[in-house]
Scaffold this active site. Structure first.
Site, PDB file in Angstrom:
ATOM      1  N   GLU A 189     -12.192  -5.495  28.468  1.00 34.55           N
ATOM      2  CA  GLU A 189     -12.466  -5.328  29.900  1.00 34.55           C
ATOM      3  C   GLU A 189     -13.318  -4.075  30.098  1.00 34.55           C
ATOM      4  OE1 GLU A 189     -11.743  -7.259  32.413  1.00 34.55           O
ATOM      5  OE2 GLU A 189     -10.221  -8.630  31.630  1.00 34.55           O
ATOM      6  N   ASP A 235     -41.376 -15.760  45.977  1.00 28.95           N
ATOM      7  CA  ASP A 235     -42.547 -14.931  46.315  1.00 28.95           C
ATOM      8  C   ASP A 235     -42.186 -13.712  47.152  1.00 28.95           C
ATOM      9  OD1 ASP A 235     -44.294 -16.600  44.958  1.00 28.95           O
ATOM     10  OD2 ASP A 235     -44.555 -17.911  46.708  1.00 28.95           O
ATOM     11  N   HIS A 263      -3.654  -5.097   0.573  1.00 27.33           N
ATOM     12  CA  HIS A 263      -3.116  -5.567   1.858  1.00 27.33           C
ATOM     13  C   HIS A 263      -3.158  -7.092   1.929  1.00 27.33           C
ATOM     14  CE1 HIS A 263      -2.590  -1.745   4.050  1.00 27.33           C
ATOM     15  NE2 HIS A 263      -3.580  -1.324   3.284  1.00 27.33           N
ATOM     16  N   SER A 276       3.348 -18.572  33.189  1.00 26.78           N
ATOM     17  CA  SER A 276       3.518 -20.014  33.412  1.00 26.78           C
ATOM     18  C   SER A 276       4.484 -20.620  32.408  1.00 26.78           C
ATOM     19  CB  SER A 276       2.163 -20.723  33.332  1.00 26.78           C
ATOM     20  OG  SER A 276       1.297 -20.281  34.348  1.00 26.78           O
ATOM     21  N   GLU A 290      -1.752  -8.939   4.013  1.00 28.70           N
ATOM     22  CA  GLU A 290      -1.628  -9.408   5.397  1.00 28.70           C
ATOM     23  C   GLU A 290      -2.976  -9.651   6.066  1.00 28.70           C
ATOM     24  OE1 GLU A 290      -1.179  -4.836   5.731  1.00 28.70           O
ATOM     25  OE2 GLU A 290      -0.979  -6.425   4.237  1.00 28.70           O
ATOM     26  N   LYS A 292     -15.209  -4.150  20.066  1.00 33.13           N
ATOM     27  CA  LYS A 292     -14.024  -3.305  20.269  1.00 33.13           C
ATOM     28  C   LYS A 292     -13.447  -2.931  18.909  1.00 33.13           C
ATOM     29  CE  LYS A 292      -9.313  -3.187  22.079  1.00 33.13           C
ATOM     30  NZ  LYS A 292      -8.211  -3.927  22.733  1.00 33.13           N
ATOM     31  N   GLY A 308      -0.065 -17.093  37.129  1.00 31.07           N
ATOM     32  CA  GLY A 308      -0.879 -18.261  36.815  1.00 31.07           C
ATOM     33  C   GLY A 308      -1.455 -18.200  35.424  1.00 31.07           C
ATOM     34  N   VAL A 344      -1.070 -17.678  31.123  1.00 31.88           N
ATOM     35  CA  VAL A 344      -0.306 -18.427  30.117  1.00 31.88           C
ATOM     36  C   VAL A 344       1.130 -17.926  30.033  1.00 31.88           C
ATOM     37  CG1 VAL A 344      -0.157 -19.053  27.683  1.00 31.88           C
ATOM     38  CG2 VAL A 344      -2.396 -18.861  28.780  1.00 31.88           C
ATOM     39  N   ASP A 345       1.313 -16.614  29.914  1.00 37.79           N
ATOM     40  CA  ASP A 345       2.644 -16.059  29.672  1.00 37.79           C
ATOM     41  C   ASP A 345       3.608 -16.358  30.810  1.00 37.79           C
ATOM     42  OD1 ASP A 345       1.327 -15.045  27.486  1.00 37.79           O
ATOM     43  OD2 ASP A 345       1.130 -13.030  28.308  1.00 37.79           O
ATOM     44  N   CYS A 361       0.837  -1.199   0.000  1.00 37.57           N
ATOM     45  CA  CYS A 361       0.000   0.000   0.000  1.00 37.57           C
ATOM     46  C   CYS A 361       0.879   1.259   0.000  1.00 37.57           C
ATOM     47  CB  CYS A 361      -0.976  -0.035   1.173  1.00 37.57           C
ATOM     48  SG  CYS A 361      -2.355   1.129   0.982  1.00 37.57           S
TER      49      CYS A 361
END
Length: 543
Positions: free
Chosen positions: A541, A480, A179, A239, A181, A535, A234, A236-237, A87
């Protein structure tokens, strides 16, 4: 001296001109088992301490004829390596070679059909070697070439863009107006595959080769006696980083997990069971929940919550490290007194951090770091206070590569496939004051939601799912009796890169089941709502 990654792998350089898609170029090359690195377009070729096998110029929101337009280093075109412009990158190539770029009255945004033009000359046809006829691509440009440089020929066109792609007559320099990609360009991966072939790159960037080379690098950095500290969440990264560090230096890596009282249900116990008992990582869990919750009492502002949690975390972590350092000193003294200096360990010099490549990209992007939307919870303050050196074994990796690495390291699939969880934990999913009672309500609701997602076989189809406790009460009727209780919001996002996301379309039957369980089983909740925001404009979040 550790071996630089560029001396271990053939590497492609991506110069970023500020495109929202630049990170995708990097991912596409990595998916072809070729290491690539993104740097800002201001990078001078002469200042590189490595030679790329090829160079890719990204798109840009600028126009090449603007006075403030970013400019490529002219040495790119005399570096003796293949070049691909995408591009704006094509327009920059044309601008540097005497072509003409103008704003166009028929702008192209969205799908377009390009017609490949073959010349019967191997190097001219190399980029589209397997393409025939017309192919769907994704366009996003208002400017285009009105005159191609004299040394270039057209290799693809559309009805409104006669220079949709071009190639230099004698050099391996190519440009495409579309593009490749993005996934909307149906054969974009094939184009990158052809460019990798043109660059004659070895395709040896795999997590299998990465493990061996990174373990070797870690051992060279830390030395035979050095010790490393690591704060484990705790997730992923952290751990995967912890397990990799353990593979490299064994018990000289000390992981510390701080239970801040706003974790998910039974999270600290589950992480300890998995990392320590199953994977052998030297892990200490510190229960500081009372300390965190007392400081969070009556705090509603999300930024204030983040600061309290960040500062308290540093205080708790430093106190635990002081104990570990004292223990290490005592063990060293005992080894020396026993005449066994070989058993003495070194000092704590390094802090493990699970930085990933998207974090690096954000910091070096041409347009600079985005305006701060939220303060991110990390352990950066520890470096200044504790005078530790940072070690980041995952900083070259994307999230999907980290997950693949985790599987190779023997980490269970349910952990490496876990959804992201914020550093401040449930404190920023409670939209109001954080109390132990509020935490228990949200933990219970979130646990039901995630359990039902797993039971329905939907967990791996969703990028991130969680419950939010809203700061409002609603009237209801239960048994009730009139109730005036709290409201839970359910959030589920589908995304490939977390830069954009859509809400996940659950079946109505699933939502009904989750809502019924939460309102019946979670005391103090009588209403459940669904967040259907994408988003942008929303973030994933809530806080």
């Amino acid at each position: 001296m550790t071996e630089a990654i560029h001396s271990q792998y053939d590497s492609i350089l991506i110069l970023d001109f500020g495109s929202q898609y630049s990170h995708l170029i990097t991912r596409r090359c990595r998916e072809l088992n070729v290491y690539c690195e993104m740097l800002p377009c201001t990078q001078k070729i002469k200042d590189l301490d490595w030679k790329p096998k090829g160079i890719i110029l990204s798109g840009s929101p600028y126009s090449v004829y603007d006075e403030v337009a970013p400019r490529v280093d002219p040495d790119v075109f005399t570096a003796g390596v293949p070049v691909l412009g995408i591009c704006y990158g094509l327009q920059e190539i044309a601008w540097n070679h005497g072509g003409k770029v103008d704003p166009h009255d028929k702008r192209e945004y969205g799908h377009a059909m390009v017609e490949v033009v073959k010349h019967g000359v191997p190097h001219l046809d190399a980029l589209f070697k397997n393409w025939e006829g017309s192919v769907q691509v994704w366009m996003s440009h208002g400017d285009q070439l009105s005159k191609a440089p004299e040394d270039f020929v057209v290799i693809a066109k559309t009805p409104t863009a006669p220079f949709a792609a071009m190639a230099h007559k004698s050099k391996p320099i190519y440009g495409v107006q579309f593009h490749p990609e993005v996934t909307h360009s149906l054969r974009g991966v094939e184009l990158f595959d052809s460019f990798v072939d043109i660059c004659a790159c070895r395709r040896d960037w795999t997590m299998e080769t990465f493990i061996d080379k990174e373990i070797k690098r870690i051992r060279e950095i830390v030395g035979p006696k050095g010790q490393v500290l690591g704060a484990i969440s705790g997730g992923v990264d952290s751990s995967v980083a912890a397990k990799l560090m353990h593979e490299a230096i064994g018990d000289r890596f000390h992981a510390v997990m701080v239970d801040n009282g706003v974790l998910r249900t039974n999270e600290a116990a589950q992480v300890y069971e998995m990392l320590s008992k199953d994977l052998g990582v030297n892990l200490t869990v510190v229960d500081a929940s009372e300390q965190f919750l007392s400081r969070l009492k009556d705090v509603e502002d999300p930024e204030q919550k983040r600061k309290i949690i960040g500062n308290t975390f540093i205080h708790v972590f430093e106190a635990e490290v002081a104990k570990l350092e004292k223990q290490a000193e005592d063990e060293e003294a005992a080894a020396l007194a026993a005449g066994k200096p070989q058993e003495a360990k070194g000092k704590f010099e390094y802090l493990l951090q699970g930085t990933l490549y998207p974090d690096v990209i954000e910091s070096i992007s041409f347009k600079g770091p985005s305006a701060t939307i939220k303060t991110h919870h990390n352990v950066g303050g520890l470096l200044e206070d504790m005078k530790l050196k940072l070690i980041e074994p995952l900083r070259e990796l994307f999230k999907d590569e980290v997950r693949a690495l985790g599987k190779l390291l023997g980490i269970p699939a349910h952990l490496v496939g876990r959804h992201p969880f914020p550093g401040p934990g449930l404190a920023i999913r409670i939209l109001g004051p954080v109390t132990r009672e509020q935490v228990k309500i949200l933990q219970h609701a979130d646990s039901i939601y995630i359990d039902e997602i797993r039971a329905a076989g939907l967990y791996d189809q969703i990028s991130q799912a969680f419950a939010v406790l809203l700061p409002v009460r609603a009237v209801g009727v239960q048994g009730d009796k009139r109730t005036y209780d709290q409201v839970i919001a359910l959030r589920a996002a589908a995304t490939t890169d977390f830069m954009t996301a859509t809400w996940y379309p659950f079946p109505a039957e699933f939502l009904s089941k989750v809502s019924n369980r939460i309102t019946n089983e979670v005391q103090g909740v009588n209403r459940v709502v669904l967040d259907i925001s994408s988003k942008p404009p929303a973030t994933i979040e809530w806080l």
